[in-house]
Write a protein that holds these residues in place. Sequence first.
Motif, short mmCIF file in Angstrom:
data_model
loop_
_atom_site.label_atom_id
_atom_site.label_comp_id
_atom_site.label_asym_id
_atom_site.label_seq_id
_atom_site.Cartn_x
_atom_site.Cartn_y
_atom_site.Cartn_z
N VAL B 90 0.39 7.87 6.68
CA VAL B 90 -0.68 8.04 5.69
C VAL B 90 -1.79 8.90 6.27
CG1 VAL B 90 -2.46 6.81 4.41
CG2 VAL B 90 -0.17 5.90 4.49
N PHE B 91 -2.12 8.65 7.55
CA PHE B 91 -3.15 9.43 8.22
C PHE B 91 -2.78 10.91 8.27
CE2 PHE B 91 -5.45 10.96 11.96
CZ PHE B 91 -6.69 10.39 11.79
N SER B 92 -1.48 11.17 8.46
CA SER B 92 -1.02 12.56 8.61
C SER B 92 -1.29 13.40 7.37
CB SER B 92 0.48 12.61 8.88
OG SER B 92 0.80 11.84 9.97
N ILE B 93 -1.34 12.78 6.19
CA ILE B 93 -1.48 13.56 4.96
C ILE B 93 -2.66 14.50 5.08
CG2 ILE B 93 -1.96 13.44 2.49
CD1 ILE B 93 -0.70 10.72 2.42
N ARG B 94 -3.79 13.96 5.55
CA ARG B 94 -4.97 14.79 5.65
C ARG B 94 -5.07 15.49 7.00
NH1 ARG B 94 -9.72 14.85 2.48
NH2 ARG B 94 -11.42 15.72 3.69
N TYR B 95 -4.67 14.77 8.02
CA TYR B 95 -4.85 15.32 9.36
C TYR B 95 -4.02 16.58 9.57
CZ TYR B 95 -5.02 15.50 14.44
OH TYR B 95 -5.20 15.91 15.73
N MET B 96 -2.81 16.61 9.00
CA MET B 96 -1.91 17.72 9.27
C MET B 96 -2.24 18.97 8.47
SD MET B 96 -0.18 16.72 11.72
CE MET B 96 1.00 18.05 11.92
N GLN B 97 -3.33 18.95 7.70
CA GLN B 97 -3.66 20.13 6.90
C GLN B 97 -3.89 21.37 7.76
OE1 GLN B 97 -6.96 18.90 4.52
NE2 GLN B 97 -5.66 18.06 2.92
N ARG B 98 -4.34 21.16 9.01
CA ARG B 98 -4.66 22.35 9.81
C ARG B 98 -3.47 22.85 10.62
NH1 ARG B 98 -7.21 20.18 14.82
NH2 ARG B 98 -6.84 17.96 14.78
N TYR B 99 -2.33 22.18 10.50
CA TYR B 99 -1.14 22.64 11.22
C TYR B 99 -0.18 23.33 10.26
CZ TYR B 99 -2.20 19.80 15.33
OH TYR B 99 -2.77 19.26 16.45
N GLY B 460 -10.44 10.29 2.11
CA GLY B 460 -9.04 10.33 1.69
C GLY B 460 -8.14 9.49 2.56
N SER B 461 -6.95 10.06 2.83
CA SER B 461 -5.90 9.27 3.46
C SER B 461 -6.31 8.80 4.85
CB SER B 461 -4.64 10.10 3.55
OG SER B 461 -4.77 11.05 4.56
N MET B 462 -7.13 9.62 5.56
CA MET B 462 -7.49 9.22 6.92
C MET B 462 -8.27 7.91 6.89
SD MET B 462 -8.42 12.94 8.37
CE MET B 462 -8.53 12.88 10.12
N SER B 463 -9.21 7.80 5.94
CA SER B 463 -10.01 6.57 5.91
C SER B 463 -9.16 5.37 5.49
CB SER B 463 -11.20 6.74 4.98
OG SER B 463 -10.74 7.09 3.71
N TRP B 464 -8.19 5.63 4.59
CA TRP B 464 -7.31 4.51 4.19
C TRP B 464 -6.53 3.97 5.37
CZ3 TRP B 464 -7.93 1.84 0.04
CH2 TRP B 464 -8.50 2.44 -1.09
N ALA B 465 -5.96 4.91 6.15
CA ALA B 465 -5.13 4.48 7.27
C ALA B 465 -5.97 3.72 8.28
CB ALA B 465 -4.48 5.69 7.93
N MET B 466 -7.18 4.25 8.58
CA MET B 466 -8.01 3.58 9.58
C MET B 466 -8.48 2.22 9.07
SD MET B 466 -10.19 6.59 11.39
CE MET B 466 -10.97 7.17 9.93
N GLY B 467 -8.84 2.16 7.78
CA GLY B 467 -9.29 0.90 7.21
C GLY B 467 -8.20 -0.17 7.26
#
Lengths: 154, 512
Positions: B90-99, B460-467
């Motif tokens: 779930v975290f990757s959805i947003r994090y991987m935007q720059r790759y 977005g997805s990063m906050s969901w995963a961390m939460g």
Amino acid sequence: MNGMTIIVKNISSWIKILIFLFGIYITLFGHLTPGGGFAGGVILASSYILLTLAFGKRVTDENLPLWLASRLDCIGALLFLAISLVGFLFGASFFFYNFIQQKYLAQHASDFHLVSAGTIPLSNFAIALKVGASLFMVFLVLSTFRPGEPAQQE
Amino acid sequence: MKIPLPWFVAIPLAAAFVLPMFGEKVRKTSLAIANGTMALLFLFSIFSLGRQDVYLVGRWTIPFGINLVLDGLSELLLLTVSVVSFASMVFSIRYMQRYTGLSKYLSLFLLMVTGMNGVVLSGDLFNLFVFLEIASIASYALVGFGCEHEELEASFKYMVLGSVASMFILFGVAMLYGMTGHLNMAYVSQALQGASLRLPVVFALAMFLAGFSLKAALVPFHAWLPDAHPAAPAPISAMLSGVLIKTLGIYALVRVVFNVFGVSPEQDWSIHLSWLLITLGVLSMVIGVFLAVGQWDFKRLLAYHSISQMGYVVLGIGIGALVIAQGGSHTWAALAILGGLFHLINHAVFKSLLFLTSGSIETATGSRLLKDLGGLAEKLPLTRTTCTIASAAIAGIPPFNGFWSKLLIVLAAVWAGHVWLAAVTVLVSLVTLISFLKVQRYAFLGNTPAHLDSVKENGGSMSWAMGFLACLCVLMGLLLLIPDLKTTILDPAVNTVLNGIQYAGDTIANSR
């Protein structure tokens, strides 16, 4: 890369067909004679590697470009998985149900013939596709990268 | 609902090969498929809790065929892998935007999950090795995913040491096969109990110990980890630190040592082995944590803490083994092993959360050097909250999950009569607290440097995963405190380890 001399080109244009045929033979008779999907796939890949070495990279780019090899690689893996799953459709509740052998071949075909052993030749074919395509890609990728040059996108 | 065990391997494998077919253009579809797969596996692993099962692949009976075994320990690890990989995905959805190369990333990610699920479920030694290689090779590629100089170097180092570990393991498997004529764990275990040759058995055990310790990065074998884990993209660091070193290292070690070789008072090497485990654990704890305190790179600091926390897990399991080997009370052994295994899953959750927060900080500020950061508490409120929760958990502050497992390990050490081990455990916990206070101080408090004024929280997805993971950190103490949860999730795992070589009989009986 423009390939090697005319002698090499002439000879390998004959030999590549033989190597390719031999690869197909090893794959198809994998359930009867020594060999099988992996060995057949390696031989199939080696015919393309010979083509690349003799004629240069441009020829193989037209015949088997990287994106096609990548797709074939995935198709091989998925085919193998599909063969293991299809058994569920034929009433078994477990993976790798040899449905062709159990349902159709057991009564008709005799052992030690080309059409025997059920799903095993199909699995061999899938493995040959997977191994051949991925080995060829390993060769292409290793030959693409040079020190100081940026990596090529597919 | 009874899920066939190979689904756990087949579903991520199928998804891993479907994704590259789409190519790079359909990012959303690829992400949806990958996340759906992980969610499905998460559900499946919950449904599989409390089930004892043996699956014969192709319905070939053991010892001739391949079998997959689901028991308490496997369920616990399967659930951990699913939780952490779901959150990371779930975290990757947003994090991987720059790759670039998203489909390759997702494909390798799913292959790594395939490998780990396979390791956890496998019932024979050779397939354990095969799945271990699948997971390892996927992780070598993922560590070098950024393709920068530092990442490729780390990946190469990891690959060399990982391959050495694999060779050790393969050699151990080969020796056992040569001695017993079986690869199936249950049959190997039965054959070993009557083995007359002592030296080759111990040698094979040493091979396994070296190989799995390298995979788990215990201290004399830890050189690859501080390079490999920070170099990977943050969700992959979370996966590597959260579950990969545990399934490939600790789980496999526990399975082989307790269920195949069997620790018992009759085996005279049991006591030496237990002391070896305790030594490895204490060394990892102490050296890992002291190396961590001095780090200024946030992810590198976390990587050293992984070594230190794996020491806790091995220490708990080692104390359990020692109590069993000395013929002591099984209650104390159970307590020590429960502490170890509970710390294993707790560490999976809080360490992956910490790596995700480091990824969030890196995405927001572009740096992960603590000296470059500062005053992020107001800029990144959610990251700050989750990071503080996870820091409290790893340092063992009471309401959070890390406290409970460390408490169990300390209690077990005291009751087993090794007060100094308990003292070391508490001391290491204190140093952990110091190093995470440093993180809080330099990253979140203090003055904001000028270049960080425009920093924004990653939504977005990063906050969901961390939460999600932060909630788990707070709530996981309940696994121990609510008896129902304890008896369905933790106790079966502890019993699997405690019962030792009964595993063989159970597996063979279940496969009929």
